[in-house]
Design an enzyme around this catalytic site. Structure first.
Site, mmCIF file in Angstrom:
data_model
loop_
_atom_site.group_PDB
_atom_site.id
_atom_site.type_symbol
_atom_site.label_atom_id
_atom_site.label_comp_id
_atom_site.label_asym_id
_atom_site.label_seq_id
_atom_site.Cartn_x
_atom_site.Cartn_y
_atom_site.Cartn_z
ATOM 1 N N LYS A 115 -7.303 35.024 3.781
ATOM 2 C CA LYS A 115 -8.151 35.099 2.582
ATOM 3 C C LYS A 115 -8.069 33.772 1.802
ATOM 4 C CE LYS A 115 -8.276 36.972 -2.012
ATOM 5 N NZ LYS A 115 -7.580 37.685 -3.073
ATOM 6 N N LYS B 73 -3.852 26.851 -6.750
ATOM 7 C CA LYS B 73 -3.225 27.858 -5.878
ATOM 8 C C LYS B 73 -3.708 27.700 -4.425
ATOM 9 C CE LYS B 73 -2.222 32.137 -4.271
ATOM 10 N NZ LYS B 73 -1.544 33.362 -4.341
HETATM 11 P P1 NAD Z 1 -3.622 45.572 -3.360
HETATM 12 O O1 NAD Z 1 -4.750 45.845 -2.457
HETATM 13 O O2 NAD Z 1 -2.264 46.125 -3.038
HETATM 14 O O3 NAD Z 1 -3.984 46.024 -4.863
HETATM 15 C C1 NAD Z 1 -5.244 45.920 -5.441
HETATM 16 C C2 NAD Z 1 -5.405 47.111 -6.367
HETATM 17 O O4 NAD Z 1 -6.632 46.982 -7.084
HETATM 18 C C3 NAD Z 1 -5.484 48.447 -5.611
HETATM 19 O O5 NAD Z 1 -4.525 49.352 -6.136
HETATM 20 C C4 NAD Z 1 -6.913 48.925 -5.855
HETATM 21 O O6 NAD Z 1 -7.030 50.337 -5.945
HETATM 22 C C5 NAD Z 1 -7.201 48.276 -7.198
HETATM 23 N N1 NAD Z 1 -8.617 48.120 -7.514
HETATM 24 C C6 NAD Z 1 -9.608 47.589 -6.743
HETATM 25 N N2 NAD Z 1 -10.775 47.584 -7.412
HETATM 26 C C7 NAD Z 1 -10.524 48.105 -8.639
HETATM 27 C C8 NAD Z 1 -11.320 48.368 -9.769
HETATM 28 N N3 NAD Z 1 -12.616 48.077 -9.808
HETATM 29 N N4 NAD Z 1 -10.737 48.935 -10.857
HETATM 30 C C9 NAD Z 1 -9.408 49.237 -10.846
HETATM 31 N N5 NAD Z 1 -8.602 49.008 -9.780
HETATM 32 C C10 NAD Z 1 -9.156 48.467 -8.699
HETATM 33 O O7 NAD Z 1 -3.548 43.972 -3.477
HETATM 34 P P2 NAD Z 1 -2.303 43.081 -3.945
HETATM 35 O O8 NAD Z 1 -1.456 42.719 -2.779
HETATM 36 O O9 NAD Z 1 -1.695 43.722 -5.151
HETATM 37 O O10 NAD Z 1 -3.070 41.731 -4.375
HETATM 38 C C11 NAD Z 1 -3.796 41.630 -5.579
HETATM 39 C C12 NAD Z 1 -4.213 40.191 -5.773
HETATM 40 O O11 NAD Z 1 -3.044 39.350 -5.765
HETATM 41 C C13 NAD Z 1 -5.131 39.653 -4.662
HETATM 42 O O12 NAD Z 1 -6.091 38.829 -5.256
HETATM 43 C C14 NAD Z 1 -4.169 38.863 -3.767
HETATM 44 O O13 NAD Z 1 -4.810 37.835 -3.070
HETATM 45 C C15 NAD Z 1 -3.200 38.330 -4.800
HETATM 46 N N6 NAD Z 1 -1.871 37.991 -4.276
HETATM 47 C C16 NAD Z 1 -1.224 38.852 -3.436
HETATM 48 C C17 NAD Z 1 0.034 38.505 -2.957
HETATM 49 C C18 NAD Z 1 0.793 39.440 -2.034
HETATM 50 O O14 NAD Z 1 1.790 39.004 -1.447
HETATM 51 N N7 NAD Z 1 0.394 40.694 -1.904
HETATM 52 C C19 NAD Z 1 0.640 37.294 -3.337
HETATM 53 C C20 NAD Z 1 -0.025 36.463 -4.233
HETATM 54 C C21 NAD Z 1 -1.287 36.822 -4.697
#
Ligand code: NAD
Length: 295
Positions: A246, A171
């Site tokens: 990131k 990735k």
């Molecule tokens: P986000 O910040 O919207 O969501 C993360 C969620 O995790 C939040 O709702 C938060 O409250 C929750 N969380 C954090 N710690 C926690 C815990 N200990 N227990 C339970 N819940 C907890 O982030 P996102 O955009 O959904 O991204 C999530 C992952 O996906 C990341 O690793 C990101 O790099 C990856 N990602 C994101 C995208 C994108 O376009 N947003 C694309 C590909 C990959």
């Protein structure tokens, strides 16, 4: 029926869990934000008041968390949810994290008889909503076969990159290359514009020549060259600069550990960092074009 525990219901995890419900999986959900849990419960999920409760009866556990520290803590802490997962269950971590953390979590869980694959995704929030994500999996084939019906409910393409951690490596290789292609395309387009070329004409020429790449095909960074892309909508939506940063940080850290030379990736990282510091962190990553156009 396969019982699923889903942890992390943010921009990505929320719609992914919704797609599991649409495919009639039984899903127990947990997030630190109660409103995110409530939204999923309204769509048919079972509410868990702790992560431990969400995983305790699950055959498959999916996590979609911000970074490696969150994933390590969830599964490896002495008092974490990992201690409550039943032996034989399969953990699918879909977060984008460092490969070292993925391997450590995999080993830690396997020591307790719990199976693990890393399955980071490509496709963004739009792909999560539409159920068209690409999963890039690291782990053994038997575990991937167990995961397949669940992954198919959330995505369209599933790749097996190799052993545990390989999904994360693949990735970040992809995203590092994407950042380089985007910055390079922006640079070339602005060179043409500065020398009197129409960016639409130049884009068409490069698209049919050896400079052809994904950004020219589907995601042109110059405003008004292509309809329905972030550059033609003030760089709103899409994939945020800060998320690209990131991934570039993960890529350069990985390169340092494997003693790999990544001069282009390092350049792209510096550009994207500066771009974020200039207040563009929440814009789509194609906004790197603004660095060259200075508009
Ligand atoms: P986000 O910040 O919207 O969501 C993360 C969620 O995790 C939040 O709702 C938060 O409250 C929750 N969380 C954090 N710690 C926690 C815990 N200990 N227990 C339970 N819940 C907890 O982030 P996102 O955009 O959904 O991204 C999530 C992952 O996906 C990341 O690793 C990101 O790099 C990856 N990602 C994101 C995208 C994108 O376009 N947003 C694309 C590909 C990959």
């Amino acid at each position: 029926m396969t019982q699923i525990g889903f942890i992390g219901l943010g921009n990505m995890g929320g719609p992914m869990a919704e797609n599991l419900l649409k495919h009639n999986f039984s899903v127990a959900v947990f997030d630190l934000v109660p409103a995110a849990v409530e939204k999923l419960c309204n769509a048919g999920a079972t509410s868990a008041s702790t992560a431990a409760e969400a995983v305790a009866h699950a055959d498959i556990i999916i996590s979609m968390l911000p970074a490696g520290a969150h994933v390590r803590s969830l599964y490896l802490d002495d008092t974490g949810a990992g201690q409550h997962i039943k032996p034989g269950a399969l953990v699918i971590d879909c977060s984008t994290i460092d490969a070292e953390s993925a391997r450590a979590v995999g080993e830690g869980l396997q020591a307790r008889g719990v199976r693990f694959i890393d399955a980071p995704v490509s496709g963004g929030v739009g792909g999560a909503q539409a159920g068209t994500l690409t999963f890039i999996v690291g782990g053994n084939v038997t575990d991937l076969d167990t995961a397949r019906p669940v992954l198919e409910a959330m995505g369209k393409n599933i790749f097996h990159a190799g052993d545990c951690g390989a999904g994360q490596v693949a990735k970040i290789c992809n995203n590092m290359l994407l950042s380089i292609l985007m910055a390079g395309t922006a640079e070339a387009l602005q060179l043409g514009i500065d020398n009197g070329l129409d960016p639409k004409v130049l884009s068409e020429i490069m698209l049919q020549s050896s400079g052809r790449n994904w950004t020219l095909e589907l995601y042109n960074p110059c405003p008004d060259v292509m309809p329905n892309v972030p550059s033609s909508n003030q760089y709103q939506g899409g994939f945020m600069v800060d998320l690209m940063n990131k991934d570039l940080m993960l890529a350069t850290q990985c390169a340092a550990q494997s003693n790999s030379a990544v001069p282009m990736g390092s350049q792209a990282q510096s550009l994207y960092k500066l771009h974020s510091k200039q207040g563009n962190g929440k814009l789509d990553f194609s906004s790197i074009f603004k660095m060259f156009s200075a508009k």
